[in-house]
Design an enzyme around this catalytic site. Structure first.
Site, mmCIF file in Angstrom:
data_model
loop_
_atom_site.group_PDB
_atom_site.id
_atom_site.type_symbol
_atom_site.label_atom_id
_atom_site.label_comp_id
_atom_site.label_asym_id
_atom_site.label_seq_id
_atom_site.Cartn_x
_atom_site.Cartn_y
_atom_site.Cartn_z
ATOM 1 N N ARG A 1 41.923 100.686 37.901
ATOM 2 C CA ARG A 1 40.569 100.995 38.387
ATOM 3 C C ARG A 1 39.554 100.814 37.267
ATOM 4 N NH1 ARG A 1 39.041 105.259 35.669
ATOM 5 N NH2 ARG A 1 40.509 106.933 35.172
ATOM 6 N N GLY A 2 38.284 100.763 37.634
ATOM 7 C CA GLY A 2 37.233 100.728 36.635
ATOM 8 C C GLY A 2 37.071 102.082 35.967
ATOM 9 N N GLY A 3 36.330 102.107 34.880
ATOM 10 C CA GLY A 3 36.058 103.370 34.201
ATOM 11 C C GLY A 3 37.017 103.661 33.068
ATOM 12 N N GLN A 4 36.773 104.777 32.404
ATOM 13 C CA GLN A 4 37.570 105.183 31.259
ATOM 14 C C GLN A 4 38.613 106.219 31.665
ATOM 15 O OE1 GLN A 4 37.676 104.348 27.949
ATOM 16 N NE2 GLN A 4 36.262 102.624 28.181
ATOM 17 N N TYR B 1 40.452 113.279 34.626
ATOM 18 C CA TYR B 1 41.524 114.228 34.943
ATOM 19 C C TYR B 1 41.536 114.476 36.443
ATOM 20 C CZ TYR B 1 43.800 118.773 35.575
ATOM 21 O OH TYR B 1 44.605 119.794 36.019
ATOM 22 N N HIS B 2 42.740 114.525 37.012
ATOM 23 C CA HIS B 2 42.923 114.954 38.398
ATOM 24 C C HIS B 2 43.856 116.157 38.392
ATOM 25 C CE1 HIS B 2 40.927 111.400 39.811
ATOM 26 N NE2 HIS B 2 41.865 110.575 39.385
ATOM 27 N N GLY C 1 35.596 105.629 40.799
ATOM 28 C CA GLY C 1 36.355 104.593 40.100
ATOM 29 C C GLY C 1 37.018 103.692 41.122
ATOM 30 N N VAL D 1 36.880 108.217 44.994
ATOM 31 C CA VAL D 1 36.018 109.252 44.414
ATOM 32 C C VAL D 1 36.799 110.545 44.218
ATOM 33 C CG1 VAL D 1 33.964 108.267 45.495
ATOM 34 C CG2 VAL D 1 35.214 110.080 46.676
ATOM 35 N N CYS E 1 35.304 110.270 31.220
ATOM 36 C CA CYS E 1 34.701 108.967 31.547
ATOM 37 C C CYS E 1 34.206 108.234 30.306
ATOM 38 C CB CYS E 1 33.571 109.142 32.565
ATOM 39 S SG CYS E 1 34.121 109.975 34.071
#
Length: 205
Positions: free
Chosen positions: A66-69, A72-73, A141, A153, A170
């Site tokens: 995915r995009g982004g840095q 946390y989930h 992302g 999201v 991020c």
């Protein structure tokens, strides 16, 4: 859109299913929204840099496309994976991000958090916090493959926010992260997941 609730699904397992769904879908396959609450995990986007992992400790780290840095989930966070054929809808990637951000803003507005806003050059949704500082409450992302989007999201509802201190969320050092409960809004996970899905579906109908 077809909705599926996958509470408790491990991140790696869900990622494999998303890829499989996206690769196997046809032009007639209905779009889907997957509502997920993951066990604790740190994920690095396609351009994610290890320097943004400050102290992951015992948290698993998963690299993804995915995009982004890094983000946390974990429990208490609503993740909605948006398996949408944007080519079929005639929607560009930039507009897809804007619509997803708007769905998050609309959801927060519905629950009384009316100050939710975007931040220039930093995708996601933010709320004014201490001394007017903007704190991140939701992230976006995506990955696009042959005009089909997956990933999606995440919205912090009522969670342990400590793991965000182990990373530069991020990719932004010092970025404060909050959840709905911290901002005085306590709602059940399932209610928030359904409202967010409603908003996404409305903006991509």
């Amino acid at each position: 859109m077809v909705r599926r609730e996958l509470r408790g699904a491990p991140y790696i397992e869900t990622l494999a299913k998303m890829k499989g769904f996206t690769e196997g879908r046809s032009e007639d396959t209905p779009d889907e929204l997957w509502q997920v609450e993951h066990p604790p995990v740190l994920t690095l986007g396609q351009a994610g840099r290890d320097e943004h992992l400050l102290d992951p400790g015992d948290l698993p780290v998963v690299r993804t496309e995915r995009g982004g840095q890094v983000t946390y989930h974990g429990p208490g966070q609503v993740v909605v994976y948006t398996l949408i054929d944007i080519r079929r809808l005639g929607v560009h990637v930039k507009d897809t991000v804007c619509r997803l951000e708007q769905s998050l803003i609309n959801t927060l507005n519905h629950f009384g958090l009316s100050a939710a806003t975007r931040k220039p050059s930093a995708p996601g949704v933010y709320l004014p916090y201490q001394q007017g500082e903007l704190a991140k409450i939701a992230a976006v992302g995506l990955k696009v493959s042959r005009g089909r989007v997956y990933h999606g999201v995440s919205l912090n509802v009522a969670m342990d926010l400590e793991p965000f201190s182990r990373i530069n969320p991020c990719g932004y050092p010092g970025l404060v992260t909050v959840d709905m409960a911290t901002m005085g809004c306590s709602q059940p996970w399932s209610i928030v997941a359904e409202k967010l899905s409603d908003q996404i579906e409305a903006l991509f109908s």
